[in-house]
Motif scaffolding. Structure first.
Motif, mmCIF file in Angstrom:
data_model
loop_
_atom_site.group_PDB
_atom_site.id
_atom_site.type_symbol
_atom_site.label_atom_id
_atom_site.label_comp_id
_atom_site.label_asym_id
_atom_site.label_seq_id
_atom_site.Cartn_x
_atom_site.Cartn_y
_atom_site.Cartn_z
ATOM 1 N N SER A 45 11.707 8.692 -3.129
ATOM 2 C CA SER A 45 10.999 7.596 -3.800
ATOM 3 C C SER A 45 9.542 7.511 -3.336
ATOM 4 O O SER A 45 8.666 7.158 -4.109
ATOM 5 C CB SER A 45 11.724 6.261 -3.592
ATOM 6 N N THR A 50 7.556 5.449 -6.073
ATOM 7 C CA THR A 50 8.325 4.279 -6.485
ATOM 8 C C THR A 50 8.878 3.482 -5.301
ATOM 9 O O THR A 50 9.654 2.550 -5.503
ATOM 10 C CB THR A 50 9.498 4.709 -7.393
ATOM 11 N N ALA A 51 8.504 3.838 -4.091
ATOM 12 C CA ALA A 51 9.028 3.148 -2.910
ATOM 13 C C ALA A 51 8.403 1.768 -2.791
ATOM 14 O O ALA A 51 7.232 1.558 -3.095
ATOM 15 C CB ALA A 51 8.738 3.961 -1.657
ATOM 16 N N ASP A 52 9.223 0.809 -2.348
ATOM 17 C CA ASP A 52 8.717 -0.533 -2.094
ATOM 18 C C ASP A 52 9.156 -0.964 -0.691
ATOM 19 O O ASP A 52 9.889 -0.261 -0.001
ATOM 20 C CB ASP A 52 9.186 -1.524 -3.158
ATOM 21 N N GLU A 53 8.701 -2.130 -0.272
ATOM 22 C CA GLU A 53 8.966 -2.614 1.082
ATOM 23 C C GLU A 53 10.458 -2.796 1.346
ATOM 24 O O GLU A 53 10.948 -2.451 2.426
ATOM 25 C CB GLU A 53 8.228 -3.934 1.317
ATOM 26 N N SER A 54 11.189 -3.324 0.386
ATOM 27 C CA SER A 54 12.625 -3.546 0.601
ATOM 28 C C SER A 54 13.379 -2.220 0.751
ATOM 29 O O SER A 54 14.317 -2.121 1.543
ATOM 30 C CB SER A 54 13.228 -4.372 -0.538
#
Length: 186
Positions: A45, A50-54
């Motif tokens: 990701s 597409t990586a996010d903090e969560s």
């Protein structure tokens, strides 16, 4: 690799330790698969943007938990290996000693005392060579890596899947090598 059934029958007390060792290694392998799946998913990701903090936090939490489980399993498996080895050494040394007592002093006519001492001390510690198991373990891991890369290059495997196979290849073969080293016959 041949399993020495006579040795297992002679030292049946070590079966529970070997079973515990195998169970703990499977648990460790499962934790590693879960951890590597989380990490490779995160890497894929990040690569795709597409990586996010969560996602990062959940991958980190899974990794920390898996490392803790692996540590506990490794310590437990080491303990099981030690206890199994201790039982085998004790029983085999007792059998060698009883055999010598039955032979009396006449054993020296056929076998040198130094040879008996070596078998009773060093020989019990060194039951087999594991060269073939090394070849299978490391060769299997290398083959897994090669297959993953070629399948990724052909477009049949995702980046996360390729990374997962590469990271786990050795983990699937090394426990087999360790287990085989307990039971092989010369």
């Amino acid at each position: 690799m041949m399993i020495n059934k006579r040795l297992i029958g002679t030292v049946s007390q070590s079966k529970k330790y070997v079973a515990g060792n195998v169970a703990l290694q499977w648990c460790s392998l499962t934790a590693n698969i879960i951890m590597m799946t989380g990490i490779t998913g995160l890497l894929a990701s990040l690569y795709a943007g597409t990586a996010d903090e969560s996602g990062i936090l959940s991958a980190a939490a899974v990794a920390v938990l898996a490392v803790g489980v692996r540590f506990a399993c490794t310590v437990g498996a080491s303990r099981m290996g030690y206890l199994s080895s201790k039982a085998v050494k004790r029983i085999l040394r007792e059998k060698i000693y009883r055999k010598l007592l039955r032979l009396g002093t006449s054993y020296r006519e056929q076998v040198k005392t130094s040879e008996v001492v070596q078998v009773a001390v060093e020989g019990v510690d060194q039951l087999n060579s594991i060269t073939i198991m090394d070849l299978i373990a490391y060769g299997g891991a290398a083959l897994g890596v090669i297959m993953a890369v070629t399948q990724f290059r052909a477009g049949d495997l995702s980046l996360a899947g390729c990374l997962l196979i590469i990271l786990l290849a050795a983990d699937f073969f090394i426990p087999m090598r360790q287990l085989g080293s307990f039971f092989t016959s010369p």
